[in-house]
Design a protein around this motif. Structure first.
Motif, PDB file in Angstrom:
ATOM      1  N   VAL A  16     -51.431  35.228  44.467  1.00  0.00           N
ATOM      2  CA  VAL A  16     -51.488  36.587  43.963  1.00  0.00           C
ATOM      3  C   VAL A  16     -52.872  36.898  43.374  1.00  0.00           C
ATOM      4  O   VAL A  16     -53.355  38.016  43.487  1.00  0.00           O
ATOM      5  CB  VAL A  16     -50.381  36.816  42.909  1.00  0.00           C
ATOM      6  N   ASN A  17     -53.522  35.895  42.780  1.00  0.00           N
ATOM      7  CA  ASN A  17     -54.827  36.092  42.155  1.00  0.00           C
ATOM      8  C   ASN A  17     -55.906  36.100  43.236  1.00  0.00           C
ATOM      9  O   ASN A  17     -56.466  35.070  43.597  1.00  0.00           O
ATOM     10  CB  ASN A  17     -55.081  34.994  41.126  1.00  0.00           C
ATOM     11  N   VAL A  49     -49.634  28.762  37.297  1.00  0.00           N
ATOM     12  CA  VAL A  49     -48.506  29.586  36.887  1.00  0.00           C
ATOM     13  C   VAL A  49     -47.861  30.084  38.179  1.00  0.00           C
ATOM     14  O   VAL A  49     -48.535  30.669  39.023  1.00  0.00           O
ATOM     15  CB  VAL A  49     -48.961  30.778  36.022  1.00  0.00           C
ATOM     16  N   ILE A  50     -46.570  29.796  38.343  1.00  0.00           N
ATOM     17  CA  ILE A  50     -45.888  30.154  39.582  1.00  0.00           C
ATOM     18  C   ILE A  50     -44.665  31.016  39.287  1.00  0.00           C
ATOM     19  O   ILE A  50     -44.188  31.070  38.159  1.00  0.00           O
ATOM     20  CB  ILE A  50     -45.476  28.912  40.390  1.00  0.00           C
ATOM     21  N   GLU A  51     -44.172  31.632  40.337  1.00  0.00           N
ATOM     22  CA  GLU A  51     -42.956  32.435  40.251  1.00  0.00           C
ATOM     23  C   GLU A  51     -42.165  32.177  41.530  1.00  0.00           C
ATOM     24  O   GLU A  51     -42.753  32.102  42.607  1.00  0.00           O
ATOM     25  CB  GLU A  51     -43.341  33.907  40.144  1.00  0.00           C
ATOM     26  N   TYR A  52     -40.863  32.017  41.389  1.00  0.00           N
ATOM     27  CA  TYR A  52     -40.032  31.783  42.571  1.00  0.00           C
ATOM     28  C   TYR A  52     -38.601  32.223  42.303  1.00  0.00           C
ATOM     29  O   TYR A  52     -38.196  32.413  41.170  1.00  0.00           O
ATOM     30  CB  TYR A  52     -40.075  30.315  43.006  1.00  0.00           C
ATOM     31  N   LYS A  84     -44.606  32.059  44.724  1.00  0.00           N
ATOM     32  CA  LYS A  84     -45.924  32.685  44.612  1.00  0.00           C
ATOM     33  C   LYS A  84     -46.728  31.961  43.543  1.00  0.00           C
ATOM     34  O   LYS A  84     -46.199  31.629  42.487  1.00  0.00           O
ATOM     35  CB  LYS A  84     -45.803  34.147  44.188  1.00  0.00           C
ATOM     36  N   LEU A 113     -49.244  32.633  40.844  1.00  0.00           N
ATOM     37  CA  LEU A 113     -49.754  33.791  40.122  1.00  0.00           C
ATOM     38  C   LEU A 113     -51.180  33.556  39.626  1.00  0.00           C
ATOM     39  O   LEU A 113     -52.015  34.454  39.683  1.00  0.00           O
ATOM     40  CB  LEU A 113     -48.847  34.135  38.947  1.00  0.00           C
ATOM     41  N   ASP A 114     -51.455  32.334  39.129  1.00  0.00           N
ATOM     42  CA  ASP A 114     -52.779  32.029  38.606  1.00  0.00           C
ATOM     43  C   ASP A 114     -52.987  30.520  38.602  1.00  0.00           C
ATOM     44  O   ASP A 114     -52.060  29.768  38.295  1.00  0.00           O
ATOM     45  CB  ASP A 114     -52.919  32.583  37.186  1.00  0.00           C
TER      46      ASP A 114
END
Length: 68
Positions: free
Chosen positions: A2-3, A27-30, A50, A52-53
């Motif tokens: 994403v970044n 830093v992730i998202e799922y 994803k 994120l950073d």
């Protein structure tokens, strides 16, 4: 990823390549989806992962066991 700023820097060569023994702190998202197979069993799956950073890249120059 994403970044897009970090990704652009990495693809442009401003950040050293990430090797197979390196660790990425991020830093992730799922989404976690639980699928029921039977009355007693279920299976977890991770979807839509994803990054994120990227917080840090821990470079390993030695043996793999040196990390732990």
């Amino acid at each position: 990823m994403v970044n897009s700023d970090w990704l652009e820097s990495y693809q442009s060569g401003f950040i050293d390549p990430i090797g197979p023994k390196d660790l990425i702190e991020a830093v992730i998202e799922y989404d976690e989806v639980v699928t029921k197979i039977s009355n007693k069993k279920s299976r977890k799956q991770i979807r839509n992962a994803k990054i994120l950073d990227v917080v840090d890249i821990i470079r390993n120059r030695g043996e793999q066991d040196d990390l732990f």
